[in-house]
Scaffold this motif. Structure first.
Motif, PDB file in Angstrom:
ATOM      1  N   THR A 174       8.790  12.331  36.592  1.00 34.31           N
ATOM      2  CA  THR A 174       9.598  12.279  35.595  1.00 34.31           C
ATOM      3  C   THR A 174       8.555  12.466  34.357  1.00 34.31           C
ATOM      4  N   ILE A 181      16.323  13.166  40.900  1.00 36.66           N
ATOM      5  CA  ILE A 181      16.574  12.005  41.409  1.00 36.66           C
ATOM      6  C   ILE A 181      18.140  11.871  41.793  1.00 36.66           C
ATOM      7  N   THR A 182      19.324  12.307  40.857  1.00 38.67           N
ATOM      8  CA  THR A 182      20.290  12.250  41.404  1.00 38.67           C
ATOM      9  C   THR A 182      20.751  12.925  42.825  1.00 38.67           C
ATOM     10  N   VAL A 195      26.712  11.210  34.907  1.00 37.20           N
ATOM     11  CA  VAL A 195      25.280  10.587  34.623  1.00 37.20           C
ATOM     12  C   VAL A 195      24.540  11.453  33.810  1.00 37.20           C
ATOM     13  N   GLY A 196      23.433  10.841  33.600  1.00 34.01           N
ATOM     14  CA  GLY A 196      22.484  11.690  32.842  1.00 34.01           C
ATOM     15  C   GLY A 196      22.322  11.412  31.203  1.00 34.01           C
ATOM     16  N   PRO A 214      24.448   9.453  27.461  1.00 36.64           N
ATOM     17  CA  PRO A 214      25.886   9.035  27.150  1.00 36.64           C
ATOM     18  C   PRO A 214      26.815  10.161  27.065  1.00 36.64           C
ATOM     19  N   ASP A 221      31.136   6.312  34.743  1.00 32.36           N
ATOM     20  CA  ASP A 221      30.192   6.670  34.131  1.00 32.36           C
ATOM     21  C   ASP A 221      28.938   5.805  34.410  1.00 32.36           C
ATOM     22  N   THR A 222      27.942   6.258  35.086  1.00 26.14           N
ATOM     23  CA  THR A 222      27.011   5.541  35.743  1.00 26.14           C
ATOM     24  C   THR A 222      25.494   5.632  34.975  1.00 26.14           C
ATOM     25  N   TRP A 223      25.069   4.551  34.622  1.00 26.51           N
ATOM     26  CA  TRP A 223      23.764   4.611  33.973  1.00 26.51           C
ATOM     27  C   TRP A 223      22.722   4.229  34.830  1.00 26.51           C
ATOM     28  N   TRP A 224      21.888   4.939  34.995  1.00 30.65           N
ATOM     29  CA  TRP A 224      20.356   4.725  35.856  1.00 30.65           C
ATOM     30  C   TRP A 224      19.298   5.646  35.301  1.00 30.65           C
ATOM     31  N   THR A 276      15.581   7.707  37.043  1.00 29.85           N
ATOM     32  CA  THR A 276      14.566   7.985  38.187  1.00 29.85           C
ATOM     33  C   THR A 276      13.927   6.848  38.844  1.00 29.85           C
ATOM     34  N   GLU A 277      13.573   5.850  37.726  1.00 33.65           N
ATOM     35  CA  GLU A 277      12.740   4.818  38.210  1.00 33.65           C
ATOM     36  C   GLU A 277      13.873   3.669  39.020  1.00 33.65           C
ATOM     37  N   ASP A 307      15.674   2.209  26.672  1.00 36.69           N
ATOM     38  CA  ASP A 307      16.827   2.886  26.275  1.00 36.69           C
ATOM     39  C   ASP A 307      17.406   1.748  25.006  1.00 36.69           C
ATOM     40  N   ILE A 323      25.263   2.462  25.954  1.00 33.87           N
ATOM     41  CA  ILE A 323      24.020   3.015  25.858  1.00 33.87           C
ATOM     42  C   ILE A 323      23.865   3.831  24.622  1.00 33.87           C
ATOM     43  N   ARG A 364      17.786   6.781  24.154  1.00 35.56           N
ATOM     44  CA  ARG A 364      16.338   6.624  24.267  1.00 35.56           C
ATOM     45  C   ARG A 364      15.838   5.945  22.829  1.00 35.56           C
ATOM     46  N   LYS A 394      19.102  17.597  29.696  1.00 29.25           N
ATOM     47  CA  LYS A 394      18.429  16.476  28.422  1.00 29.25           C
ATOM     48  C   LYS A 394      18.056  17.343  27.054  1.00 29.25           C
TER      49      LYS A 394
END
Ligand code: WT7
Length: 648
Positions: A267, A313-314, A389-390, A392, A414-417, A419-420, A503, A515, A518, A612
């Motif tokens: 990443t 990662i998704t 995802v990805g 906001p 709406d999923t926040w996450w 790669t880490e 974030d 969110i 960044r 992004k």
């Protein structure tokens, strides 16, 4: 107060779970969610033990969590399992003849693989890897189009305990070479090419270029896809199809320790070279298994489609490992959303009867721009759940997704996450959570999330600050490959023992997370710290705007001034009049403070290939300075050239 981020976005609409959905959901009561969540936080070991037991372990673990060597967590210590067996072998008896992967190529060719067939292919593939001398612990680079062999390659590595490092097929030869070097890869799995917008995207030539002078790579396995002419190095290059045919369909899964490395995935940070994020076997499988089950509410008759590429990662977590661990029917698509026509995704949804659909806000904004007529042509009545995802999602896009795609009947998760984090962290549960457009709502089980100040005090409701995760979770990263110090500095040095995702966020009075993008993207105007994402959201709510990116440029008077890059809608007249109108619109929506000092119109914004917006490049452009830092992940260099006013 000085380090708080001011939140100016106000969104009051709420959407309770539709009763028809709720009636059939896996989890359908808020009390139940709250009870399970409490348990997962108060007594995580009992909670995770209960979940992990649902996976087929080869040898049981002795301990659920060992955090004594923080920040390196050890989950399910002593346990042995194999990720490919979790995804395949456990289903052979119960659903061997059910579809595992339903793949469609861009030209419209379809391949359907049952769990039994996929298992046999993965076993053959694993034997091919072994015959080429690849063994447990070796790193294998995968550089492939979205074809079934990509999923097989990942699972075949897992089967023999080799560590996969998937490099997105849109990356350059140089980006591939850097990742091969960093990971010390000894083999590459690729294809002649892939189909992208009606054209062949050649891959083997990029591999050949990347491997010049890299003698450490002894094997290149090549899948046949596009039949383009390619160069061949005898002894190193092997046709995958032929090798698979010759290989045995039996291959016992290698028993892996729960903490053995499963994969590396790179990443890019905002500065410096890409980070090889390390994920291990046990915790990652438990995390992706559980999140897929509850967030997507998977049922036996679902047809599940996540439109991401396995290069991200998704795709790892929510095309391959999570869904297959759950025995799902997974749709996989090779091509672009607008080839050969802008309704391609909806055509696929109708054709394959997709019920659960997961995509990115950037894609949703593109669909809005292309027009509703491309959606309305298709029957989307089978859809029952939507996800994003990805980044906001701006409320306008959320509402469009809800109405035009979901027919006002499908909950949106709406999923926040990251790669880490390996798996979803903040998310609605579709049968439980009342959603608010633009909010990823509440933490998933076991996730102890908070909004903190820079010094670590928890902020009050609606105060913007830094998102923090205060406890370890099973699918968390275990490190950065070859750079322990950077791992500690990047994620664990803001507050001791607490994970810092980078974030900004606020939590509202209902405990919902919003969110704010960044933290690197925050702008400071006259001492007010504003989230770029909220100003962008205000711009996009104007009918003449399709997309917007907001950055700060140095300003003698105000510290920083807001510069907005705006893509106008079709038919809108870009010019001073529109710029003035938009500035006024932002002032009305948010306040004068947020009024852009400058608005620049552009046909396209520089984005990474995962969609992004690359704000740090725009910052340099706005400030009129040379672009510094890594540009290797940009999707289209000509966009950058145009923005700077010349072509290069
Ligand atoms: C960053 C992680 C996770 C897979 C795709 C991206 C942003 C992600 C959301 C969301 C607001 C989001 C964050 C995060 N992000 N999901 N639902 N709402 N922001 O993975 O490339 O590792 O990026 O994406 O800023 O930190 P990634």
């Amino acid at each position: 107060m000085s380090d708080a981020i001011e939140s100016v976005l106000h969104e009051d609409r709420t959407f309770p779970p539709p009763p028809a959905f709720q009636a059939q959901a896996r989890l359908s009561s808020l009390e139940e969610y709250e009870r399970l969540y409490e348990q997962s936080i108060q007594d995580p070991e009992t909670f995770w033990d209960g979940i992990a037991k649902e996976l087929p372990w080869i040898e049981p673990y002795q301990r659920v969590l060992d955090w004594s060597q923080a920040p390196r967590a050890q989950w399910f210590t002593g346990g042995k399992l194999n990720a490919s067996a979790v995804c395949l072998d456990q289903h052979l008896e119960s659903r061997g003849d059910q579809t595992a992967i339903l793949w469609e190529g861009e030209p419209g060719d379809v391949v359907r693989l049952t769990y039994r067939e996929l298992h046999a292919q993965v076993c053959r593939f694993a034997n091919v890897l072994r015959e080429r001398g690849i063994k447990r612990g070796d790193r294998v680079a995968i550089y492939m189009p979205m074809i079934p062999e990509l999923a097989m390659a990942v699972l075949a590595c897992a089967r023999i305990g080799a560590v996969h490092s998937v490099v997105f097929a849109g990356f350059s030869a140089q980006a591939l070479a850097d990742r091969i070097d960093d990971g010390g890869c000894t083999a590459v799995i690729t294809a002649d090419g892939g189909w992208r917008r009606g054209k062949v995207l050649p891959l083997k030539p990029a591999v050949d270029e990347a491997l010049v002078g890299r003698e450490g790579v002894h094997t290149v396995l090549v899948a046949r896809r596009t039949e383009n002419e390619i160069d061949w190095i005898e002894g190193r290059d092997v046709w995958l199809g032929e090798a698979l045919q010759a290989a045995s369909a039996e291959c016992a899964p290698e028993p892996m320790d729960a903490e053995d490395l499963l994969f590396l995935l790179y990443t890019s940070g905002s500065t410096g070279k890409p980070k090889g994020i390390m994920h291990t076997t046990g915790g990652y499988m438990v995390g992706t298994y559980l999140t897929t089950r509850y967030v997507f509410d998977l049922r036996d008759d679902d047809v599940y489609w996540c439109t991401a590429d396995v290069g991200w990662i998704t795709g790892h977590s929510y095309i391959v490992y999570g869904p297959l661990a759950n025995g799902a029917r997974v749709v996989m698509y090779e091509g672009a959303p607008n080839a050969p026509h802008p309704g391609r995704f909806w055509e696929l949804c109708e054709k394959h009867g997709v019920t659960v659909f997961y995509t990115a806000p950037t894609a949703i904004r593109a669909f809005m721009k292309w027009g509703d007529e491309h959606v309305e042509r298709y029957d989307l009545s089978k859809l029952r759940l939507l996800g994003t995802v990805g980044e906001p999602i701006n409320p306008e896009a959320w509402i469009w997704y809800h109405r035009t795609i979901g027919g006002e009947r499908c909950p949106i998760v709406d999923t926040w996450w990251q790669t880490e984090t390996g798996g979803i962290m903040l998310t609605p549960l579709p049968g439980v959570t009342t959603t608010k457009p633009g909010s990823c709502t509440r933490p998933f089980f076991g996730v102890d999330a908070a909004v903190l100040s820079e010094s670590g005090t928890e902020l009050e409701a609606n105060q913007g600050g830094l998102l923090a995760i205060r406890r370890p979770w099973p699918s968390m990263l275990r490190g950065i490959w070859g750079d322990e110090q950077r791992f500690r500095e990047t994620y664990w040095s803001q507050w001791p023992g607490i994970y810092f995702p980078g974030d900004g966020a606020r939590r509202d009075a209902d405990g919902y997370f919003w969110i704010m993008g960044r933290v690197d993207d925050v702008i400071n105007v006259s001492g007010h710290r504003l989230s770029t994402m909220e100003v962008e959201s205000a711009l996009v709510s104007h009918e003449s705007v399709v997309e917007a990116a907001v950055v700060g440029r140095p300003d003698d008077l105000t510290g920083q001034a807001i510069v907005a890059f705006v893509t106008p809608a079709a038919g809108a007249q870009a010019g001073d009049a529109l710029a003035a109108e938009l500035a006024g619109h932002v002032a009305t929506e948010i306040g004068k403070l947020a009024r852009p000092a400058e608005i620049r119109f552009t046909d396209a914004l520089p984005k990474t290939r995962s969609g992004k917006i690359m704000r740090r490049l725009l910052r340099d452009i706005a400030a009129g300075v040379e672009i510094v830092g890594d540009t290797s992940t940009i999707e289209d260099y000509s966009v950058l050239a145009k923005l700077r006013g010349y072509d290069d």
